[in-house]
Design a protein around this motif. Sequence first.
Motif, mmCIF file in Angstrom:
data_model
loop_
_atom_site.group_PDB
_atom_site.id
_atom_site.type_symbol
_atom_site.label_atom_id
_atom_site.label_comp_id
_atom_site.label_asym_id
_atom_site.label_seq_id
_atom_site.Cartn_x
_atom_site.Cartn_y
_atom_site.Cartn_z
ATOM 1 N N GLU A 197 12.857 0.492 -86.826
ATOM 2 C CA GLU A 197 13.238 1.796 -86.280
ATOM 3 C C GLU A 197 14.390 1.592 -85.310
ATOM 4 O O GLU A 197 14.486 0.555 -84.644
ATOM 5 C CB GLU A 197 12.071 2.456 -85.554
ATOM 6 N N THR A 198 15.243 2.588 -85.208
ATOM 7 C CA THR A 198 16.370 2.530 -84.285
ATOM 8 C C THR A 198 16.137 3.470 -83.119
ATOM 9 O O THR A 198 15.834 4.652 -83.307
ATOM 10 C CB THR A 198 17.678 2.911 -84.996
ATOM 11 N N ILE A 199 16.257 2.931 -81.909
ATOM 12 C CA ILE A 199 16.209 3.744 -80.696
ATOM 13 C C ILE A 199 17.583 3.647 -80.035
ATOM 14 O O ILE A 199 18.041 2.554 -79.690
ATOM 15 C CB ILE A 199 15.118 3.251 -79.725
ATOM 16 N N THR A 200 18.244 4.780 -79.892
ATOM 17 C CA THR A 200 19.561 4.808 -79.262
ATOM 18 C C THR A 200 19.452 5.453 -77.888
ATOM 19 O O THR A 200 18.971 6.579 -77.757
ATOM 20 C CB THR A 200 20.568 5.590 -80.125
ATOM 21 N N VAL A 201 19.893 4.735 -76.884
ATOM 22 C CA VAL A 201 19.818 5.197 -75.493
ATOM 23 C C VAL A 201 21.222 5.541 -75.020
ATOM 24 O O VAL A 201 22.174 4.788 -75.266
ATOM 25 C CB VAL A 201 19.190 4.118 -74.589
ATOM 26 N N SER A 202 21.351 6.660 -74.333
ATOM 27 C CA SER A 202 22.648 7.117 -73.833
ATOM 28 C C SER A 202 22.824 6.713 -72.372
ATOM 29 O O SER A 202 21.918 6.907 -71.558
ATOM 30 C CB SER A 202 22.742 8.641 -73.981
ATOM 31 N N TYR A 203 23.993 6.158 -72.048
ATOM 32 C CA TYR A 203 24.280 5.705 -70.685
ATOM 33 C C TYR A 203 25.578 6.326 -70.173
ATOM 34 O O TYR A 203 26.496 6.596 -70.955
ATOM 35 C CB TYR A 203 24.423 4.178 -70.647
ATOM 36 N N PRO A 204 25.694 6.494 -68.857
ATOM 37 C CA PRO A 204 26.959 6.993 -68.297
ATOM 38 C C PRO A 204 28.071 5.964 -68.357
ATOM 39 O O PRO A 204 29.249 6.318 -68.448
ATOM 40 C CB PRO A 204 26.598 7.329 -66.845
ATOM 41 N N ASP A 205 27.711 4.663 -68.304
ATOM 42 C CA ASP A 205 28.711 3.603 -68.354
ATOM 43 C C ASP A 205 28.028 2.280 -68.687
ATOM 44 O O ASP A 205 26.803 2.161 -68.587
ATOM 45 C CB ASP A 205 29.482 3.497 -67.028
ATOM 46 N N PRO A 206 28.781 1.250 -69.070
ATOM 47 C CA PRO A 206 28.185 -0.037 -69.437
ATOM 48 C C PRO A 206 27.466 -0.731 -68.288
ATOM 49 O O PRO A 206 26.527 -1.505 -68.520
ATOM 50 C CB PRO A 206 29.392 -0.862 -69.909
ATOM 51 N N PHE A 207 27.903 -0.490 -67.057
ATOM 52 C CA PHE A 207 27.280 -1.170 -65.925
ATOM 53 C C PHE A 207 25.834 -0.701 -65.723
ATOM 54 O O PHE A 207 24.977 -1.488 -65.307
ATOM 55 C CB PHE A 207 28.111 -0.949 -64.658
ATOM 56 N N LYS A 208 25.559 0.571 -66.020
ATOM 57 C CA LYS A 208 24.181 1.057 -65.927
ATOM 58 C C LYS A 208 23.314 0.395 -66.993
ATOM 59 O O LYS A 208 22.157 0.050 -66.746
ATOM 60 C CB LYS A 208 24.153 2.580 -66.089
ATOM 61 N N LEU A 209 23.860 0.194 -68.177
ATOM 62 C CA LEU A 209 23.134 -0.527 -69.224
ATOM 63 C C LEU A 209 22.806 -1.939 -68.769
ATOM 64 O O LEU A 209 21.650 -2.390 -68.897
ATOM 65 C CB LEU A 209 23.977 -0.572 -70.505
ATOM 66 N N MET A 210 23.781 -2.660 -68.243
ATOM 67 C CA MET A 210 23.554 -4.033 -67.801
ATOM 68 C C MET A 210 22.530 -4.084 -66.671
ATOM 69 O O MET A 210 21.695 -4.990 -66.607
ATOM 70 C CB MET A 210 24.868 -4.674 -67.372
ATOM 71 N N SER A 211 22.586 -3.102 -65.788
ATOM 72 C CA SER A 211 21.611 -3.023 -64.703
ATOM 73 C C SER A 211 20.198 -2.816 -65.250
ATOM 74 O O SER A 211 19.242 -3.434 -64.780
ATOM 75 C CB SER A 211 21.980 -1.890 -63.744
ATOM 76 N N ASP A 212 20.082 -1.956 -66.254
ATOM 77 C CA ASP A 212 18.772 -1.717 -66.862
ATOM 78 C C ASP A 212 18.238 -2.969 -67.549
ATOM 79 O O ASP A 212 17.047 -3.261 -67.473
ATOM 80 C CB ASP A 212 18.855 -0.567 -67.873
ATOM 81 N N LEU A 213 19.093 -3.701 -68.229
ATOM 82 C CA LEU A 213 18.645 -4.931 -68.894
ATOM 83 C C LEU A 213 18.098 -5.927 -67.873
ATOM 84 O O LEU A 213 17.064 -6.570 -68.105
ATOM 85 C CB LEU A 213 19.790 -5.551 -69.693
ATOM 86 N N ARG A 214 18.770 -6.053 -66.739
ATOM 87 C CA ARG A 214 18.250 -6.918 -65.675
ATOM 88 C C ARG A 214 16.933 -6.374 -65.142
ATOM 89 O O ARG A 214 15.980 -7.127 -64.908
ATOM 90 C CB ARG A 214 19.272 -7.041 -64.539
ATOM 91 N N GLY A 215 16.877 -5.058 -64.933
ATOM 92 C CA GLY A 215 15.668 -4.444 -64.394
ATOM 93 C C GLY A 215 14.480 -4.524 -65.326
ATOM 94 O O GLY A 215 13.322 -4.498 -64.885
ATOM 95 N N MET A 216 14.736 -4.639 -66.633
ATOM 96 C CA MET A 216 13.679 -4.801 -67.625
ATOM 97 C C MET A 216 13.233 -6.247 -67.769
ATOM 98 O O MET A 216 12.264 -6.536 -68.467
ATOM 99 C CB MET A 216 14.179 -4.296 -68.986
ATOM 100 N N GLY A 217 13.975 -7.182 -67.161
ATOM 101 C CA GLY A 217 13.696 -8.599 -67.372
ATOM 102 C C GLY A 217 14.213 -9.082 -68.707
ATOM 103 O O GLY A 217 13.749 -10.093 -69.229
#
Length: 268
Positions: A197-217
């Motif tokens: 299955e594909t889950i697509t998440v929308s972000y305001p910018d790439p830095f928020k994505l990178m922050s989330d990846l760190r925050g998720m471990g």
Amino acid sequence: MSESMTIFNRRMVRLHRDRAAKTLTEHDFLFQEAGERLCDRLDDVTSTFPFALDLGCRTGGMARILGRRGGIDQLIQSDLSYEMVAQAGSGSIVADEEFLPFALNSFDLVLSNLTLHWVNDLPGALMQIRQCLKPGGLFLATMLGGETLKELRQSLAHGEARVDGGLSPRVSPFADVRDAGNLLQRAGFTLPVADLETITVSYPDPFKLMSDLRGMGESNAVLNSRKNFTSRNLLMQTANHYIEKYTEADGRIPATFHVITLTAWVEE
């Protein structure tokens, strides 16, 4: 995939989870969504599973999603990270997915939500899971696979080519859905099914994505990745490419996650 391959630094995987534990609920939307979808599969099964294991429980999110589904009377939660386990509550233990400490024929059900993509010896881990399930037991799991984070991968590759003149593994590799299904069969499961299955998440910018990846471990833990810090220049080149190539009509950028769901039984 081979039993002899060592791709991930498991110590780094644990440290990333330790660091993320205290604020995981601020970043766990993907775990929640995949967990809900996994539990929907459990709703389709008429059997009951009194004694169950949540393998890679993090802070106990799956237990909260499960509730009383599946007829589970007791749920054991395990995770590689002590900091995660400390927040998961009673019935939680520290355990490595690659070296399970459970006796043969222990559980009626083993669940695992978005953790097995960090395992080096996936065939061996699946075999251990099958062995700790009772005859007639069920294995249900999700793991990241396919072209997960394809936009970030391509943008990092572009950035490294511009800044460093070469490439390094800055995003972890992921399994193919066909390989995952074959590995279930190799591990001795019956009625193995793997789907994507594909889950697509929308972000305001790439830095928020990178922050989330760190925050998720979920930061990169590839053994042969570069040990030096990512330069500001590389980050900016990556972000600019991401924005230029992938920005959608609403001004936001997508991040693609391919979620492989594994379903298999142990022969009675």
